[in-house]
Scaffold this motif. Structure first.
Motif, PDB file in Angstrom:
ATOM      1  N   ASP A 104      -1.234   6.788   0.708  1.00 26.33           N
ATOM      2  CA  ASP A 104      -0.086   5.876   0.671  1.00 26.33           C
ATOM      3  C   ASP A 104       0.599   5.787   2.031  1.00 26.33           C
ATOM      4  O   ASP A 104       1.022   4.702   2.449  1.00 26.33           O
ATOM      5  N   PHE A 105       0.687   6.908   2.735  1.00 28.69           N
ATOM      6  CA  PHE A 105       1.280   6.902   4.072  1.00 28.69           C
ATOM      7  C   PHE A 105       0.449   6.065   5.038  1.00 28.69           C
ATOM      8  O   PHE A 105       0.994   5.268   5.813  1.00 28.69           O
ATOM      9  N   LEU A 106      -0.877   6.211   4.998  1.00 27.64           N
ATOM     10  CA  LEU A 106      -1.743   5.425   5.884  1.00 27.64           C
ATOM     11  C   LEU A 106      -1.630   3.932   5.574  1.00 27.64           C
ATOM     12  O   LEU A 106      -1.582   3.098   6.489  1.00 27.64           O
ATOM     13  N   LYS A 107      -1.568   3.577   4.297  1.00 26.89           N
ATOM     14  CA  LYS A 107      -1.389   2.167   3.926  1.00 26.89           C
ATOM     15  C   LYS A 107      -0.064   1.637   4.459  1.00 26.89           C
ATOM     16  O   LYS A 107       0.004   0.510   4.962  1.00 26.89           O
ATOM     17  N   SER A 108       0.982   2.452   4.347  1.00 29.96           N
ATOM     18  CA  SER A 108       2.295   2.028   4.838  1.00 29.96           C
ATOM     19  C   SER A 108       2.289   1.836   6.355  1.00 29.96           C
ATOM     20  O   SER A 108       2.840   0.859   6.861  1.00 29.96           O
ATOM     21  N   VAL A 109       1.666   2.760   7.062  1.00 29.12           N
ATOM     22  CA  VAL A 109       1.595   2.651   8.524  1.00 29.12           C
ATOM     23  C   VAL A 109       0.809   1.400   8.922  1.00 29.12           C
ATOM     24  O   VAL A 109       1.226   0.661   9.830  1.00 29.12           O
ATOM     25  N   ILE A 110      -0.299   1.149   8.249  1.00 28.36           N
ATOM     26  CA  ILE A 110      -1.100  -0.042   8.563  1.00 28.36           C
ATOM     27  C   ILE A 110      -0.296  -1.307   8.300  1.00 28.36           C
ATOM     28  O   ILE A 110      -0.288  -2.233   9.119  1.00 28.36           O
ATOM     29  N   TRP A 111       0.414  -1.364   7.183  1.00 29.89           N
ATOM     30  CA  TRP A 111       1.200  -2.551   6.863  1.00 29.89           C
ATOM     31  C   TRP A 111       2.325  -2.758   7.879  1.00 29.89           C
ATOM     32  O   TRP A 111       2.540  -3.879   8.348  1.00 29.89           O
ATOM     33  N   VAL A 112       3.034  -1.682   8.223  1.00 32.06           N
ATOM     34  CA  VAL A 112       4.150  -1.808   9.173  1.00 32.06           C
ATOM     35  C   VAL A 112       3.641  -2.221  10.550  1.00 32.06           C
ATOM     36  O   VAL A 112       4.210  -3.111  11.190  1.00 32.06           O
ATOM     37  N   LEU A 113       2.574  -1.597  11.020  1.00 37.64           N
ATOM     38  CA  LEU A 113       2.053  -1.945  12.355  1.00 37.64           C
ATOM     39  C   LEU A 113       1.582  -3.397  12.427  1.00 37.64           C
ATOM     40  O   LEU A 113       1.895  -4.103  13.383  1.00 37.64           O
ATOM     41  N   THR A 114       0.824  -3.833  11.425  1.00 39.75           N
ATOM     42  CA  THR A 114       0.357  -5.225  11.466  1.00 39.75           C
ATOM     43  C   THR A 114       1.525  -6.190  11.360  1.00 39.75           C
ATOM     44  O   THR A 114       1.547  -7.220  12.037  1.00 39.75           O
ATOM     45  N   SER A 115       2.515  -5.860  10.535  1.00 36.19           N
ATOM     46  CA  SER A 115       3.680  -6.744  10.415  1.00 36.19           C
ATOM     47  C   SER A 115       4.460  -6.820  11.718  1.00 36.19           C
ATOM     48  O   SER A 115       4.871  -7.907  12.139  1.00 36.19           O
ATOM     49  N   VAL A 116       4.649  -5.685  12.379  1.00 34.62           N
ATOM     50  CA  VAL A 116       5.377  -5.690  13.654  1.00 34.62           C
ATOM     51  C   VAL A 116       4.602  -6.490  14.697  1.00 34.62           C
ATOM     52  O   VAL A 116       5.194  -7.257  15.471  1.00 34.62           O
ATOM     53  N   ILE A 117       3.296  -6.336  14.724  1.00 37.51           N
ATOM     54  CA  ILE A 117       2.501  -7.112  15.684  1.00 37.51           C
ATOM     55  C   ILE A 117       2.584  -8.602  15.379  1.00 37.51           C
ATOM     56  O   ILE A 117       2.765  -9.427  16.287  1.00 37.51           O
ATOM     57  N   PHE A 118       2.477  -8.984  14.087  1.00 37.30           N
ATOM     58  CA  PHE A 118       2.589 -10.406  13.718  1.00 37.30           C
ATOM     59  C   PHE A 118       3.940 -10.976  14.132  1.00 37.30           C
ATOM     60  O   PHE A 118       4.018 -12.056  14.733  1.00 37.30           O
TER      61      PHE A 118
END
Length: 182
Positions: free
Chosen positions: A81-95
């Motif tokens: 769940d932590f890895l999914k959250s990190v992936i979602w936050v990073l991609t959202s910040v980049i977008f």
């Protein structure tokens, strides 16, 4: 002179190294440094900071995705769940970072469209990692509890007896179909 077994095995199965990821990362690094130089030469320091952030976030994102793919699909650990959250936050910040950088020099209507795309992409990744994945895992747990997910087929195999040329019964086998047979 005839080749030995070692030589024939090497010629039949040559190992060709594929350097495509190395070439892609080299190309990305070259473009990042040239963009940083251009932005620095024009005094655009926020762009330099953004490019450095995107470059580092990309490699951290790839690392997190590799760790997530290494975990078993049915794993329900806090680490996943932590890895999914990190992936979602990073991609959202980049977008959203790209949307902000592009919005500074395009028409406001086009900027709103770019921000809408960033919101849709972020929502899709959230849905994919948290909503859809949770539904799929709940369905798998329900199927395991009900026991109706596996069907057992009994197949009666007939064979020929070579000495009498008559059809004879052989073993009865149980076949459990896999996902490719369902």
């Amino acid at each position: 002179m005839l080749p030995t077994n070692d030589q024939t095995q090497n010629t039949n199965n040559p190992e060709i190294p594929i350097f495509l990821p190395v070439v892609a990362h080299f190309y990305l690094t070259f473009n990042i440094f040239s963009t940083i130089y251009q932005a620095y030469a024009h005094g655009d320091f926020p762009m330099v900071a953004f490019i450095v952030f995107v470059y580092l976030a990309y490699f951290f994102l790839m690392y997190c995705m590799t760790l997530l793919q290494a975990l078993p699909p049915q794993d329900r650990s806090p680490r996943k769940d932590f890895l999914k959250s990190v992936i979602w936050v990073l991609t959202s910040v980049i977008f959203f970072g790209f949307a902000y950088q592009f919005s500074t020099f395009i028409h406001p209507v086009a900027a709103a469209f770019v921000f809408a795309l960033a919101i849709l992409a972020s929502a899709f990744i959230f849905f994919l990692y948290f909503v859809y994945d949770g539904q799929q895992q709940q369905q798998q747990q329900q199927q395991k509890q009900s026991g109706s997910s596996t069907y057992r087929l009994r197949i009666h195999v007939l064979g020929f007896s070579p000495s009498t040329s008559k059809v004879c019964d052989s073993k009865i086998r149980q076949v459990v179909p896999g996902p490719e047979n369902v």
